[in-house]
Design an enzyme around this catalytic site. Sequence first.
Site, PDB file in Angstrom:
ATOM      1  N   GLY A  62      48.114  47.050  51.118  1.00 27.21           N
ATOM      2  CA  GLY A  62      47.118  47.123  50.061  1.00 27.21           C
ATOM      3  C   GLY A  62      46.085  46.028  50.237  1.00 27.21           C
ATOM      4  O   GLY A  62      46.358  44.994  50.851  1.00 27.21           O
ATOM      5  N   GLN A 118      39.413  40.348  47.759  1.00 26.65           N
ATOM      6  CA  GLN A 118      40.015  39.730  48.943  1.00 26.65           C
ATOM      7  C   GLN A 118      39.056  39.723  50.133  1.00 26.65           C
ATOM      8  O   GLN A 118      39.284  38.995  51.093  1.00 26.65           O
ATOM      9  CB  GLN A 118      41.303  40.453  49.341  1.00 26.65           C
ATOM     10  CG  GLN A 118      42.435  40.277  48.335  1.00 26.65           C
ATOM     11  CD  GLN A 118      43.696  40.969  48.792  1.00 26.65           C
ATOM     12  OE1 GLN A 118      43.883  42.141  48.541  1.00 26.65           O
ATOM     13  NE2 GLN A 118      44.549  40.242  49.492  1.00 26.65           N
ATOM     14  N   CYS A 171      51.140  38.672  50.321  1.00 22.74           N
ATOM     15  CA  CYS A 171      49.733  38.998  50.091  1.00 22.74           C
ATOM     16  C   CYS A 171      48.946  38.559  51.315  1.00 22.74           C
ATOM     17  O   CYS A 171      49.163  37.464  51.835  1.00 22.74           O
ATOM     18  CB  CYS A 171      49.242  38.252  48.850  1.00 22.74           C
ATOM     19  SG  CYS A 171      47.506  38.523  48.469  1.00 22.74           S
ATOM     20  N   LEU A 172      48.007  39.421  51.749  1.00 22.87           N
ATOM     21  CA  LEU A 172      47.197  39.066  52.916  1.00 22.87           C
ATOM     22  C   LEU A 172      46.343  37.828  52.649  1.00 22.87           C
ATOM     23  O   LEU A 172      45.913  37.161  53.585  1.00 22.87           O
ATOM     24  CB  LEU A 172      46.293  40.243  53.306  1.00 22.87           C
ATOM     25  CG  LEU A 172      47.029  41.489  53.831  1.00 22.87           C
ATOM     26  CD1 LEU A 172      46.049  42.625  54.047  1.00 22.87           C
ATOM     27  CD2 LEU A 172      47.793  41.181  55.108  1.00 22.87           C
ATOM     28  N   HIS A 209      50.286  44.938  42.137  1.00 21.30           N
ATOM     29  CA  HIS A 209      49.795  43.774  42.878  1.00 21.30           C
ATOM     30  C   HIS A 209      48.278  43.868  43.095  1.00 21.30           C
ATOM     31  O   HIS A 209      47.541  42.904  42.846  1.00 21.30           O
ATOM     32  CB  HIS A 209      50.543  43.694  44.218  1.00 21.30           C
ATOM     33  CG  HIS A 209      50.095  42.596  45.121  1.00 21.30           C
ATOM     34  ND1 HIS A 209      50.911  41.536  45.470  1.00 21.30           N
ATOM     35  CD2 HIS A 209      48.919  42.368  45.769  1.00 21.30           C
ATOM     36  CE1 HIS A 209      50.242  40.718  46.270  1.00 21.30           C
ATOM     37  NE2 HIS A 209      49.032  41.200  46.477  1.00 21.30           N
ATOM     38  N   GLU A 210      47.812  45.028  43.562  1.00 22.58           N
ATOM     39  CA  GLU A 210      46.385  45.168  43.891  1.00 22.58           C
ATOM     40  C   GLU A 210      45.514  45.164  42.634  1.00 22.58           C
ATOM     41  O   GLU A 210      44.445  44.553  42.619  1.00 22.58           O
ATOM     42  CB  GLU A 210      46.137  46.434  44.704  1.00 22.58           C
ATOM     43  CG  GLU A 210      46.837  46.487  46.059  1.00 22.58           C
ATOM     44  CD  GLU A 210      46.690  45.226  46.882  1.00 22.58           C
ATOM     45  OE1 GLU A 210      45.650  44.553  46.804  1.00 22.58           O
ATOM     46  OE2 GLU A 210      47.647  44.893  47.608  1.00 22.58           O
ATOM     47  N   HIS A 215      44.772  41.769  41.340  1.00 15.45           N
ATOM     48  CA  HIS A 215      43.704  41.068  42.073  1.00 15.45           C
ATOM     49  C   HIS A 215      42.346  41.216  41.390  1.00 15.45           C
ATOM     50  O   HIS A 215      41.496  40.323  41.474  1.00 15.45           O
ATOM     51  CB  HIS A 215      43.573  41.636  43.490  1.00 15.45           C
ATOM     52  CG  HIS A 215      44.437  40.964  44.515  1.00 15.45           C
ATOM     53  ND1 HIS A 215      44.291  39.646  44.872  1.00 15.45           N
ATOM     54  CD2 HIS A 215      45.442  41.438  45.285  1.00 15.45           C
ATOM     55  CE1 HIS A 215      45.169  39.340  45.818  1.00 15.45           C
ATOM     56  NE2 HIS A 215      45.895  40.403  46.083  1.00 15.45           N
TER      57      HIS A 215
END
Length: 158
Positions: free
Chosen positions: A46, A51, A88-89, A130-131, A134
């Site tokens: 994701g 991000q 997380c990226l 999660h996304e 953000h």
Amino acid sequence: MALRNIRINDDPMLRKKCREIPAVDDRIKELAQDMLETMYDADGVGLAAPQVGILKRLVVIDVGDGPIVMINPVILETEGSQTGREGCLSVPGKAGIVTRPMRVKAKAYDLDMKEFEVEGEELLARAICHELAHLDGDLYIDHVEGRLMDVTEEEDEE
Ligand code: ZN
């Protein structure tokens, strides 16, 4: 299509609230494609627009069942709970234990600005939560139970 630079760690963009997308134009389409490419390149499941430094309510998700592009997504219902590892990226090399709903129903708009619903369980439910978080500057590291752990690069991150 092009890879975008993923913002990490203390980048202030990761803590901002994102704006709704009023209409899909070519720039939004390009952004969604670039985000998918960037997510796959980084082996993530994701990615949210902040991000890559864009403060708009757009996320892309693929937990292995094909890409989902969600514009102005909203969670409608949640059920149950699951406690498991999350990464997380934007927080490279780390993972932590987070409790999320087991099932999530969300609605969003697609790239034709058509409304659709997604129902997810397990990893997809976790990824949606999660996304979407953000988009309000909320990172999983704020919700980790216990300590943030170091992980090796081969392991999957969201
Ligand atoms: Zn993330």
